[in-house]
Design a protein around this motif. Structure first.
Motif, PDB file in Angstrom:
ATOM      1  N   SER A  38       0.489   1.641  28.306  1.00 49.05           N
ATOM      2  CA  SER A  38       1.466   1.498  29.375  1.00 49.05           C
ATOM      3  C   SER A  38       1.620   0.161  29.832  1.00 49.05           C
ATOM      4  O   SER A  38       2.776  -0.168  30.202  1.00 49.05           O
ATOM      5  CB  SER A  38       0.900   2.766  30.358  1.00 49.05           C
ATOM      6  OG  SER A  38       2.058   2.633  31.353  1.00 49.05           O
ATOM      7  N   GLU A  39       0.581  -0.423  30.200  1.00 50.47           N
ATOM      8  CA  GLU A  39       0.978  -1.679  30.942  1.00 50.47           C
ATOM      9  C   GLU A  39       1.659  -2.735  29.983  1.00 50.47           C
ATOM     10  O   GLU A  39       2.248  -3.437  30.490  1.00 50.47           O
ATOM     11  CB  GLU A  39      -0.771  -2.386  31.233  1.00 50.47           C
ATOM     12  CG  GLU A  39      -1.102  -1.628  32.421  1.00 50.47           C
ATOM     13  CD  GLU A  39      -0.666  -1.890  33.725  1.00 50.47           C
ATOM     14  OE1 GLU A  39      -0.168  -3.031  34.046  1.00 50.47           O
ATOM     15  OE2 GLU A  39      -0.441  -1.104  34.495  1.00 50.47           O
ATOM     16  N   ALA A  40       1.130  -2.926  28.613  1.00 53.81           N
ATOM     17  CA  ALA A  40       1.607  -3.714  27.525  1.00 53.81           C
ATOM     18  C   ALA A  40       3.297  -3.423  27.726  1.00 53.81           C
ATOM     19  O   ALA A  40       3.988  -4.333  27.635  1.00 53.81           O
ATOM     20  CB  ALA A  40       0.781  -3.451  26.334  1.00 53.81           C
ATOM     21  N   LYS A  41       3.620  -2.080  27.506  1.00 51.93           N
ATOM     22  CA  LYS A  41       4.971  -1.757  27.449  1.00 51.93           C
ATOM     23  C   LYS A  41       5.660  -1.998  28.684  1.00 51.93           C
ATOM     24  O   LYS A  41       7.175  -2.219  28.656  1.00 51.93           O
ATOM     25  CB  LYS A  41       5.201  -0.131  27.123  1.00 51.93           C
ATOM     26  CG  LYS A  41       4.656   0.219  25.739  1.00 51.93           C
ATOM     27  CD  LYS A  41       4.748   1.711  25.631  1.00 51.93           C
ATOM     28  CE  LYS A  41       4.206   1.990  24.500  1.00 51.93           C
ATOM     29  NZ  LYS A  41       4.072   3.578  24.006  1.00 51.93           N
ATOM     30  N   GLY A  42       5.290  -2.350  29.800  1.00 52.38           N
ATOM     31  CA  GLY A  42       5.757  -2.714  31.105  1.00 52.38           C
ATOM     32  C   GLY A  42       5.854  -4.173  31.453  1.00 52.38           C
ATOM     33  O   GLY A  42       6.352  -4.613  32.224  1.00 52.38           O
TER      34      GLY A  42
END
Length: 93
Positions: free
Chosen positions: A54-58
């Protein structure tokens, strides 16, 4: 994040080394967590895995063309996902 100098003529090699180093550090940290938390219920692992994705996608980048950014971020997410899947397999043995 601070600027870290690297040899721009060997950027791909530096990137490969950085990915290997990050993988090794992630594996060490998650293996320590597995020793502390156990491997019978890996819900803690799944929670970290999903949070990392989730962090990487953001992630937002600067000074990268949008078409390159999209492909690069997908690659990054795929690398993170593959690392977690590999580590999950290893700690489950």
């Amino acid at each position: 994040m601070p600027q870290i100098p690297y040899d721009k003529d060997n950027a791909e090699r530096f990137l490969a080394a950085a990915i290997i180093a990050h993988y090794s550090a992630l594996k060490e940290a998650l293996t320590a967590c597995a020793k502390a938390k156990g491997v019978n219920d890996l819900s803690w692992f799944d929670e970290i895995h999903h949070k990392a994705l989730s962090e990487a996608k953001g992630t937002v980048t600067e000074q990268i063309p949008i078409d390159v950014e999209a492909k690069a971020l997908k690659f990054g997410v795929d690398v993170i996902d593959a690392a977690f899947n590999s580590i999950r397999y290893d700690i489950s043995k």
